[in-house]
Design an enzyme around this catalytic site. Structure first.
Site: not given
Ligand code: ADP
Length: 192
Positions: A15, A90, A129, A135, A146
């Site tokens: 994404k 989400r 990654r 990370r 996740r």
């Molecule tokens: P990924 O899609 O690889 O899990 P992201 O960088 O999109 O990684 O998100 C990292 C973390 O940030 C998530 O695991 C969550 O803890 C938090 N996060 C991101 N977007 C949201 C959201 N819309 N609602 C709740 N938590 C979020």
């Protein structure tokens, strides 16, 4: 032309990579909730302090924290011609909140792009990654959590958007350029 888009897909589907390219292509800002949270953690802000423990565990940050952050971001003037939301909504509650925010602004989503990829592929990508970027949430245990949270809370949103005729599904397996072309091709008829 406006382009108000949401990108859905499991962690590791690509994404972030695709959002950056589509943002260039469409001339609208990519808004990544994960990036905003990480920047706040790095800067040790109050928002970062509230989000960090959830992120480290692979859990979602509570809706009220995330919703307030996105609401503020979508009120910025650079979103006038559109935006690309990467990582939001989400949860079903976030969908309702996004609907309300857009309603208030008299705006509507143009499409929701789901980038699909099988679990074994995304796990391999995320572990790769982890080796390159380190990370904090790219460890084996947290990656699995996740994915589980995604399946439970976010995957059901795809049928909700399909019912609204907004869902566009794109195969996320292949070269980065190829996937971009697929997305742009799928969006072309929708963004007139
Ligand atoms: P990924 O899609 O690889 O899990 P992201 O960088 O999109 O990684 O998100 C990292 C973390 O940030 C998530 O695991 C969550 O803890 C938090 N996060 C991101 N977007 C949201 C959201 N819309 N609602 C709740 N938590 C979020």
């Amino acid at each position: 032309m406006t382009a108000r888009l949401v990108l859905l897909g499991p962690p590791g589907a690509g994404k972030g990579t695709q959002a950056a390219r589509l943002s260039d292509c469409l001339g609208v800002p990519a808004i990544s909730t994960g990036d905003i949270f990480r920047a706040n953690v790095a800067d040790a802000t109050e928002l970062g302090r509230r989000a960090q423990r959830y992120m480290d565990a692979g859990e979602y940050v509570p809706d009220e924290v995330t919703n307030a952050m996105v609401r503020a971001r979508l009120a910025e003037p650079d979103t006038e011609q559109g935006f690309l939301l990467d990582g939001y909504p989400r949860t079903a509650e976030q969908v309702r909140e996004l609907d309300a925010m857009l309603d208030e602004q008299g705006r509507r989503l143009d499409a929701v792009v789901e980038i699909t990829a099988a679990a074994d592929v995304v796990i391999a990508r995320l572990l790769g990654r982890a080796r390159e970027q380190g990370r904090a949430d790219d460890t084996d245990v947290v990656i699995r959590r996740r994915l589980e949270v995604y399946r439970e809370q976010t995957e059901p949103l795809t049928s909700l958007y399909a019912e609204r005729d907004l869902l566009v599904q794109v195969d996320g397996i292949g070269e980065v350029d190829e996937v971009t072309e697929r997305i742009v091709g799928a969006l072309q008829p929708l963004l007139v």
